[in-house]
Scaffold this motif. Structure first.
Motif, PDB file in Angstrom:
ATOM      1  N   THR A   1       0.808  -1.224   0.000  1.00  0.00           N
ATOM      2  CA  THR A   1       0.000   0.000   0.000  1.00  0.00           C
ATOM      3  C   THR A   1       0.837   1.268   0.000  1.00  0.00           C
ATOM      4  OG1 THR A   1      -0.119  -0.019   2.416  1.00  0.00           O
ATOM      5  CG2 THR A   1      -1.875  -1.160   1.220  1.00  0.00           C
ATOM      6  N   TYR A   2       2.083   1.187   0.436  1.00  0.00           N
ATOM      7  CA  TYR A   2       2.945   2.358   0.575  1.00  0.00           C
ATOM      8  C   TYR A   2       3.911   2.531  -0.599  1.00  0.00           C
ATOM      9  CZ  TYR A   2       5.853  -1.493   2.137  1.00  0.00           C
ATOM     10  OH  TYR A   2       6.501  -2.695   2.211  1.00  0.00           O
ATOM     11  N   CYS A   3       3.785   1.698  -1.621  1.00  0.00           N
ATOM     12  CA  CYS A   3       4.751   1.692  -2.726  1.00  0.00           C
ATOM     13  C   CYS A   3       4.142   2.318  -3.983  1.00  0.00           C
ATOM     14  CB  CYS A   3       5.189   0.272  -3.030  1.00  0.00           C
ATOM     15  SG  CYS A   3       6.404   0.165  -4.379  1.00  0.00           S
ATOM     16  N   PRO A   4       4.904   3.160  -4.696  1.00  0.00           N
ATOM     17  CA  PRO A   4       4.378   3.744  -5.934  1.00  0.00           C
ATOM     18  C   PRO A   4       4.102   2.710  -7.025  1.00  0.00           C
ATOM     19  CG  PRO A   4       6.713   4.243  -5.689  1.00  0.00           C
ATOM     20  CD  PRO A   4       6.256   3.661  -4.385  1.00  0.00           C
ATOM     21  N   HIS A   5       4.691   1.526  -6.903  1.00  0.00           N
ATOM     22  CA  HIS A   5       4.356   0.446  -7.842  1.00  0.00           C
ATOM     23  C   HIS A   5       2.864   0.143  -7.777  1.00  0.00           C
ATOM     24  CE1 HIS A   5       3.840  -3.902  -8.832  1.00  0.00           C
ATOM     25  NE2 HIS A   5       4.644  -3.589  -9.827  1.00  0.00           N
ATOM     26  N   THR A   6       2.265   0.336  -6.593  1.00  0.00           N
ATOM     27  CA  THR A   6       0.833   0.116  -6.396  1.00  0.00           C
ATOM     28  C   THR A   6       0.037   1.394  -6.633  1.00  0.00           C
ATOM     29  OG1 THR A   6       1.295  -1.598  -4.746  1.00  0.00           O
ATOM     30  CG2 THR A   6      -0.912  -0.635  -4.740  1.00  0.00           C
ATOM     31  N   THR A   7       0.466   2.476  -5.996  1.00  0.00           N
ATOM     32  CA  THR A   7      -0.314   3.715  -6.057  1.00  0.00           C
ATOM     33  C   THR A   7      -0.229   4.416  -7.410  1.00  0.00           C
ATOM     34  OG1 THR A   7       1.514   5.064  -5.189  1.00  0.00           O
ATOM     35  CG2 THR A   7       0.024   4.055  -3.576  1.00  0.00           C
TER      36      THR A   7
ATOM     37  N   ALA B   1       0.296   2.636 -10.393  1.00  0.00           N
ATOM     38  CA  ALA B   1       0.359   1.482 -11.306  1.00  0.00           C
ATOM     39  C   ALA B   1       0.093   1.858 -12.758  1.00  0.00           C
ATOM     40  CB  ALA B   1      -0.645   0.416 -10.851  1.00  0.00           C
ATOM     41  N   GLU B   2      -0.751   2.879 -12.989  1.00  0.00           N
ATOM     42  CA  GLU B   2      -1.128   3.236 -14.361  1.00  0.00           C
ATOM     43  C   GLU B   2       0.027   3.856 -15.145  1.00  0.00           C
ATOM     44  OE1 GLU B   2      -1.603   6.917 -11.922  1.00  0.00           O
ATOM     45  OE2 GLU B   2      -2.011   4.775 -11.655  1.00  0.00           O
ATOM     46  N   VAL B   3       1.064   4.348 -14.448  1.00  0.00           N
ATOM     47  CA  VAL B   3       2.203   4.954 -15.145  1.00  0.00           C
ATOM     48  C   VAL B   3       3.516   4.264 -14.788  1.00  0.00           C
ATOM     49  CG1 VAL B   3       1.152   7.227 -15.482  1.00  0.00           C
ATOM     50  CG2 VAL B   3       2.365   6.731 -13.338  1.00  0.00           C
TER      51      VAL B   3
ATOM     52  N   VAL C   1      12.347   7.564  -9.621  1.00  0.00           N
ATOM     53  CA  VAL C   1      11.251   6.597  -9.511  1.00  0.00           C
ATOM     54  C   VAL C   1      10.773   6.258 -10.920  1.00  0.00           C
ATOM     55  CG1 VAL C   1       8.946   6.182  -8.572  1.00  0.00           C
ATOM     56  CG2 VAL C   1      10.582   7.585  -7.301  1.00  0.00           C
ATOM     57  N   PRO C   2      10.633   4.970 -11.261  1.00  0.00           N
ATOM     58  CA  PRO C   2      10.340   4.575 -12.648  1.00  0.00           C
ATOM     59  C   PRO C   2       8.866   4.734 -13.048  1.00  0.00           C
ATOM     60  CG  PRO C   2      10.546   2.624 -11.297  1.00  0.00           C
ATOM     61  CD  PRO C   2      10.891   3.793 -10.409  1.00  0.00           C
ATOM     62  N   ILE C   3       8.452   5.979 -13.227  1.00  0.00           N
ATOM     63  CA  ILE C   3       7.100   6.230 -13.719  1.00  0.00           C
ATOM     64  C   ILE C   3       7.175   7.042 -15.010  1.00  0.00           C
ATOM     65  CG2 ILE C   3       5.947   6.045 -11.497  1.00  0.00           C
ATOM     66  CD1 ILE C   3       6.036   9.012 -11.206  1.00  0.00           C
ATOM     67  N   ARG C   4       6.176   6.815 -15.889  1.00  0.00           N
ATOM     68  CA  ARG C   4       6.167   7.418 -17.218  1.00  0.00           C
ATOM     69  C   ARG C   4       5.513   8.811 -17.189  1.00  0.00           C
ATOM     70  NH1 ARG C   4       4.612   2.144 -18.181  1.00  0.00           N
ATOM     71  NH2 ARG C   4       2.426   2.811 -18.230  1.00  0.00           N
ATOM     72  N   GLU C   5       6.103   9.724 -16.486  1.00  0.00           N
ATOM     73  CA  GLU C   5       5.631  11.105 -16.490  1.00  0.00           C
ATOM     74  C   GLU C   5       6.733  11.976 -15.902  1.00  0.00           C
ATOM     75  OE1 GLU C   5       3.207  11.567 -12.286  1.00  0.00           O
ATOM     76  OE2 GLU C   5       2.056  11.085 -14.069  1.00  0.00           O
ATOM     77  N   GLU C   6       6.650  13.259 -16.173  1.00  0.00           N
ATOM     78  CA  GLU C   6       7.639  14.187 -15.632  1.00  0.00           C
ATOM     79  C   GLU C   6       7.467  14.294 -14.120  1.00  0.00           C
ATOM     80  OE1 GLU C   6      10.177  15.693 -17.188  1.00  0.00           O
ATOM     81  OE2 GLU C   6       9.607  14.461 -18.916  1.00  0.00           O
ATOM     82  N   VAL C   7       8.563  14.254 -13.408  1.00  0.00           N
ATOM     83  CA  VAL C   7       8.536  14.306 -11.951  1.00  0.00           C
ATOM     84  C   VAL C   7       9.509  15.377 -11.479  1.00  0.00           C
ATOM     85  CG1 VAL C   7       8.942  13.035  -9.821  1.00  0.00           C
ATOM     86  CG2 VAL C   7       7.967  11.863 -11.783  1.00  0.00           C
ATOM     87  N   SER C   8       9.042  16.253 -10.634  1.00  0.00           N
ATOM     88  CA  SER C   8       9.907  17.293 -10.076  1.00  0.00           C
ATOM     89  C   SER C   8      11.004  16.653  -9.244  1.00  0.00           C
ATOM     90  CB  SER C   8       9.081  18.242  -9.199  1.00  0.00           C
ATOM     91  OG  SER C   8       9.908  19.176  -8.549  1.00  0.00           O
ATOM     92  N   GLY C   9      12.221  17.082  -9.478  1.00  0.00           N
ATOM     93  CA  GLY C   9      13.351  16.581  -8.706  1.00  0.00           C
ATOM     94  C   GLY C   9      14.059  15.383  -9.314  1.00  0.00           C
ATOM     95  N   ARG C  10      13.487  14.766 -10.351  1.00  0.00           N
ATOM     96  CA  ARG C  10      14.176  13.632 -10.963  1.00  0.00           C
ATOM     97  C   ARG C  10      15.579  14.078 -11.407  1.00  0.00           C
ATOM     98  NH1 ARG C  10      11.853   9.088 -13.380  1.00  0.00           N
ATOM     99  NH2 ARG C  10       9.920  10.203 -13.877  1.00  0.00           N
TER     100      ARG C  10
END
Length: 348
Positions: A46-52, A54-56, A290-299
């Motif tokens: 529940t605390y992991c971005p892989h779950t929260t 998931a769509e990206v 963090v491996p998500i398909r969108e722009e992230v501040s601080g990457r």
């Protein structure tokens, strides 16, 4: 077409006697090279971005060619930790990566959920020369570990006992079994059962952390913010009591909580560590890519091992400037409010 990994890796030769001798007086520049061998995971924590998120989420394994490109960095690293934002044993080449890192003279460790553990894998781990395998938990029984959805507590126990059985049968005194324990704010009391659990499972050490990365607004209450002093002090009392009991039983115990003010340094020691994601991108730490398909501040990404020697990237102006700044009271913007800057060890 199948990749002949053994042949690909066979061209690399580890450090010889004189290199080992020089390192007695001049330690390797990288204390730890953290490698995300995969971002795939079967868990739904529940605390992991892989779950929260998931769509990206970007699910992928590191290719052997990418790991081979790390050779110059492997030869400059004291330890290689094979784990990032996924379950490392899902990568079919995991043990090949361990072998190459060991050939480079590195200590090798990993953190796992335990779902892939069986007797064959346990034997390969023991024979590989790895020195630490840590198992992830958020609780000390099925109920308190519920945040790790998809990873039953009973399966983790089975995995630990399996590895311990093989380790003892082969008298593998070089290998330690650890717990990587995430303490959620709603679940502090479960920590009190760690001494019992460590005795029963034969665990050598536990490292207790709090939620450094908040994947969704709903999860913020499970973290410990620096200003939440009453909440922090209540948790500290539990950690100090538990730490004393763990150490009295002969095990190691490490825990931390946020201080009221940030330290003028990075507790992740980003000036002496490097993080490589599954695509070969180089970042200072796991939190900045963090491996998500969108722009992230601080990457923060300084290059890719597919196009350049990783140590050339490390020594380049941009990365060197980052490393210099991260150990000061005026860190790079991406690190300014990082939880790791507030982290302070707990006595136990």
């Amino acid at each position: 077409m199948a990749v002949d990994v053994e042949r690909m890796f066979s061209r690399f030769r580890g450090p010889g006697f004189w290199q080992d001798f020089r390192e007695l007086f001049s330690p390797r520049v990288l204390e730890c090279l953290q490698v995300e061998v995969t971002s795939c995971c079967m868990g739904r924590c529940t605390y992991c971005p892989h779950t929260t998120r998931a769509e990206v989420w970007k699910s992928r394994h590191m290719a052997p060619e990418t790991f081979a490109a790390l050779w110059p960095a492997l030869c400059r690293a004291t330890r290689v930790h094979l784990q990032g934002w996924g379950e490392p044993f899902l990568n079919p080449h995991f043990m090949d990566f361990v072998s190459l890192a060991r050939r480079a003279g590195c200590a090798v460790s990993t953190t796992t959920c335990g779902l892939r553990m069986n007797e064959d894998l346990a034997e390969r781990i023991v024979e590989s020369g790895m020195d630490i395998v840590a198992f992830s938990l958020t609780g000390t029984d099925e109920k308190s570990n519920a945040a790790r959805a998809g990873v039953p507590f009973s399966r983790v126990e089975e995995a630990v006992r399996m590895l311990q059985k093989v380790r003892r049968a082969k008298q593998a005194v070089h290998l330690e079994v650890h717990l990587a324990y995430l303490m959620l704010a709603s679940n502090v009391d479960a920590v009190r059962e760690l001494p019992r659990l460590m005795d029963e499972w034969g665990v050598h050490a536990v490292v207790i952390s709090t939620m450094d990365y908040i994947p969704s607004p709903e999860m913020a209450a499970e973290a410990f913010a620096p200003h939440e002093r009453e909440k922090i002090e209540a948790a500290r009392a539990v950690l100090e009591e538990t730490g004393a009991r763990v150490r009295a039983a002969g095990h190691d115990f490490y825990a931390s909580l946020p201080a009221a003010e940030p330290a003028p340094c990075c507790r992740e020691r980003a000036h002496r560590t490097m993080y490589i994601d599954a695509d070969g991108q180089i970042s200072p730490c796991v939190y900045l890519n963090v491996p998500i398909r969108e722009e992230v501040s601080g990457r923060t990404i300084f290059g890719n091992v597919s196009g350049e020697d990783p140590m050339t990237i490390w020594e380049g102006k941009a990365y060197a400037g980052f490393r210099a700044a991260v150990q000061t009271a005026e860190p790079p913007d991406a690190c300014r409010f990082c939880a790791k800057r507030f982290e302070a060890p707990c006595a136990g």
